[in-house]
Design a protein around this motif. Structure first.
Motif: not given
Length: 339
Positions: A13-14, A21-24, A132-133, A139-141
């Motif tokens: 979703k996000d 690391s980061s991933r979609n 996630g970071i 993060m609040v949203q």
């Protein structure tokens, strides 16, 4: 008996970011085991962090198919032991197969796994939802978009305590913190004091997995419990964690499936360790398998399917942190999408 594998790229979703690391997208392997009367499903998510690909996992599972066919009337534990030599370098693939075998076995016995194991659905722990970071606003949203009683907050930035302090302004939910190996011992001990005041329940894997000396210091001085993740991959790691962590987080994909996970849970309890089972952003196939271990657990992190834009299966569902089981045998998972 027919064994098939299916590969998917699960869309998140996000964007999901942690300290390293980061991933979609989450590549995953689905294992399908059928004899015409019953079909069992298993899952193993791939990860470049551990050098695991869906192609390699699929190849290994298909190579062991004849061995599984010859022993399909045996118990999942016996099949796990027989096929273990084929998976010495890839416990992820072994996990996908083991879950499929358990699902198949449960269906053939006309029982859900927890009943097959003599367990009752009582006093089950709530699952957290992972944030996630990102920027504090992001993060609040995410929390506002997904109200939940228990959040796991991924950290590993230069402003970790400030992030938690800001998030606390927007919810009374319990927090868990996962630094994914990003802190030092001194940072962890200092941060723990501040985070405890912000209603953080525990810290997950704050130090690099090889820093056992630092973890001993943290274990002795932290005002918050510390849970091992990267430091506890296989059965051999459980005993190592005693005296360095207050608990362990078991991942089915990392340890090789439900069979070794149950043994790890039993050993951890004899050592006085708290037990958590976590997920790897699996679909509902993998998440449903985790759910049957709940009566044995202190904590659980099984929100993987909730992070997906489109799930590929149905089965166990999470609502407000609580687990709801379908009226099905085995794991309760049912694949709804084939490609």
């Amino acid at each position: 008996m027919i064994l098939k594998t299916h590969t998917y790229n699960l869309q998140l979703k996000d964007p999901f970011r942690i300290s390293h690391s980061s991933r979609n997208v989450q590549p995953t392997l689905i294992v399908e085991l059928t004899n015409g009367d019953f079909t069992g499903y298993g899952e193993a998510a791939a990860t470049s962090y551990y050098g695991v690909s869906v192609d390699k996992m699929g190849q290994l599972v298909e190579e062991v198919c004849p061995v599984v066919a010859e022993n399909i009337n045996k118990s999942p534990e016996e099949i796990w032991q027989i096929t273990a030599p084929y998976f010495k370098e890839n416990s992820f693939a072994q996990s996908g197969l083991d879950i499929a075998v358990h699902d198949f076995y449960g269906k053939s016995k006309n029982l859900p796994l927890y009943k097959l194991w003599g367990l009752e659905l009582e006093n089950l722990p709530l699952s957290n939802y992972t944030i996630g970071i990102g920027s504090i606003e992001e993060m609040v949203q995410k929390m506002k978009n997904f109200p939940w009683p228990l959040y796991k907050i991924k950290l590993g930035t230069d402003e970790d305590v400030q992030i938690v302090r800001e998030l606390r302004k927007h919810t009374s939910a319990v927090f868990r913190v996962d630094a994914n190996c990003a802190w030092t011992a001194e940072e962890t001990i200092k941060n723990a004091v501040l985070l405890k005041e912000l209603n953080v329940e525990f810290l997950e894997q704050p130090l690099p997995k090889e820093d056992w000396q630092g973890m001993r210091k943290v274990y002795n001085e932290s005002v918050l419990p510390v849970i091992a993740d990267e430091s506890c991959i296989t059965e051999a790691d459980v005993k190592k964690c005693a005296g360095y962590f207050h608990g362990i987080n078991i991942k089915l994909t990392k340890c090789g499936g439900l069979t070794p996970a149950k043994r790890m849970i039993a050993e951890a309890k004899t050592l006085g360790l708290k037990v958590m089972v976590g997920c790897m952003t699996e679909s509902t196939v993998g998440i449903s398998a985790i759910a049957h271990l709940l009566p044995l657990l202190d904590y659980v992190d099984m929100d993987g399917a909730l992070l997906l834009k489109n799930d590929i299966a149905e089965g166990v569902k999470l609502r407000d942190g609580k687990v709801h089981f379908p009226e099905r045998n085995g794991t309760g998972a049912k694949l709804i999408k084939f490609t």
